[in-house]
Enzyme design. Structure first.
Site, PDB file in Angstrom:
ATOM      1  N   LEU A 119       0.879  -1.168   0.000  1.00  0.00           N
ATOM      2  CA  LEU A 119       0.000   0.000   0.000  1.00  0.00           C
ATOM      3  C   LEU A 119       0.913   1.213   0.000  1.00  0.00           C
ATOM      4  O   LEU A 119       1.970   1.208   0.646  1.00  0.00           O
ATOM      5  CB  LEU A 119      -0.908   0.028   1.240  1.00  0.00           C
ATOM      6  CG  LEU A 119      -2.006  -1.034   1.341  1.00  0.00           C
ATOM      7  CD1 LEU A 119      -2.768  -0.880   2.653  1.00  0.00           C
ATOM      8  CD2 LEU A 119      -2.962  -0.968   0.163  1.00  0.00           C
ATOM      9  N   ASP A 120       0.522   2.266  -0.701  1.00  0.00           N
ATOM     10  CA  ASP A 120       1.349   3.467  -0.769  1.00  0.00           C
ATOM     11  C   ASP A 120       1.514   4.104   0.613  1.00  0.00           C
ATOM     12  O   ASP A 120       0.692   3.906   1.521  1.00  0.00           O
ATOM     13  CB  ASP A 120       0.733   4.494  -1.718  1.00  0.00           C
ATOM     14  CG  ASP A 120       0.843   4.080  -3.176  1.00  0.00           C
ATOM     15  OD1 ASP A 120       1.610   3.148  -3.463  1.00  0.00           O
ATOM     16  OD2 ASP A 120       0.158   4.698  -4.013  1.00  0.00           O
ATOM     17  N   TYR A 121       2.546   4.915   0.728  1.00  0.00           N
ATOM     18  CA  TYR A 121       2.876   5.638   1.957  1.00  0.00           C
ATOM     19  C   TYR A 121       1.657   6.362   2.537  1.00  0.00           C
ATOM     20  O   TYR A 121       1.409   6.321   3.744  1.00  0.00           O
ATOM     21  CB  TYR A 121       3.996   6.634   1.628  1.00  0.00           C
ATOM     22  CG  TYR A 121       4.389   7.577   2.732  1.00  0.00           C
ATOM     23  CD1 TYR A 121       5.286   7.185   3.719  1.00  0.00           C
ATOM     24  CD2 TYR A 121       3.893   8.885   2.764  1.00  0.00           C
ATOM     25  CE1 TYR A 121       5.662   8.061   4.733  1.00  0.00           C
ATOM     26  CE2 TYR A 121       4.270   9.765   3.762  1.00  0.00           C
ATOM     27  CZ  TYR A 121       5.153   9.350   4.744  1.00  0.00           C
ATOM     28  OH  TYR A 121       5.527  10.215   5.740  1.00  0.00           O
TER      29      TYR A 121
END
Length: 283
Positions: A119-121
């Site tokens: 999952l992105d930051y």
């Protein structure tokens, strides 16, 4: 044939293509006692070896409380907060926080818990974790084979169709995302803000963000793929990994787990969010 193709499946500890590539990059595979690379060719008759480096416990422990949604001896699902990397070379990552939040597995091949997807930051929501070597391999394979159904919610900008399918090539690979418009509200600054349900059919890097930007409806707060004069600063990215649905690789039960939408979504939308079910674990 290149070792990168030939070697898929020959080692139980690096069963998938991605696991084999990772082992090659870490110089864990040898051919005739010579360290192999992704360009190494196999002609026949070679001795191929895999060495698993011994895990070294870090001297420091990352104390970062995480919400554990479900857990057994094989796997866990946690709620990822915004503003933290899933894994990487920095100390503050979800991967480094997992051992302090998840119960150790009692199974023979128990290992350090490891996220099995990204999952992105800035993205919040459900994150699947493997707790044994066999579970990590099985879950990685399920993601590669598109056997995990993922649902996201995002807030997007502009007048959108009620539903649609977005396809493109990302980094040379085919990608597809389907969307449904749940609710739209008027906005003085943005014209329209939309609550959109997203179902990615592939798992490319930044896929949902790139796809929505490509149809001129970027995600609110996306500084990388947004429209320059419509960037929302200081509120984060309005993208939430809402649910995962898959068949448990060891119990064969269906697992459906979800994480309620963040409060900042609810401040924009009210009518339809009330109809979206709240957290409810099933196994």
């Amino acid at each position: 044939m290149r070792l990168q193709e030939y070697g898929v499946g020959i080692f139980s500890a690096a069963f998938t293509k991605s696991a084999l590539k990772k082992a090659l990059s870490k110089k864990c595979i040898t051919v005739n006692d010579v360290i192999a690379t992704s360009a190494t060719l196999i002609h026949g008759g070679e001795c191929i070896g895999l060495t698993i480096p011994k895990e070294v416990s870090p001297k420091k422990k990352l104390i970062l409380p995480l919400k554990v949604l479900i857990e057994d001896d094989h796997l866990a699902v946690i709620h990822k907060p915004a503003g933290i990397l899933v894994s990487g070379n920095t100390f503050k990552t979800i991967a480094n926080a997992l051992p302090q939040n998840i119960q150790p597995s009692i199974l023979d091949d128990a290992t350090k818990p490891q996220p099995v997807h990204r999952l992105d930051y800035a993205t919040t929501g459900v994150l699947l974790v493997g707790k044994t070597s066999s579970a990590i391999r099985a879950l990685n394979r399920m993601f590669e084979d598109n056997m995990v159904e993922k649902t996201y919610y995002a807030v997007t900008i502009g007048n959108m169709n009620d539903q649609g399918k977005i396809t493109s090539e990302i980094e040379g690979k085919k990608s597809q995302s389907n969307y449904n418009l749940v609710e739209a509200v008027s906005s003085i600054r943005f014209g329209k803000l939309n609550l959109v349900e997203l179902k990615p059919k592939t798992g490319r890097r930044h896929q949902l963000r790139k796809h929505l930007s490509s149809i001129a409806h970027p995600i609110l707060g996306d500084k990388e793929y947004g429209i320059e004069n419509l960037i929302l600063n200081g509120k984060g990215l309005y993208l939430h990994a809402y649910s995962l649905c898959f068949i448990h690789p060891f119990t064969s039960h269906q697992v459906y787990i979800k994480a309620e939408l963040p409060q900042r979504f609810k401040k924009i939308f009210s009518a339809k969010i009330a109809e979206i079910p709240k957290d409810e674990d099933s196994d």
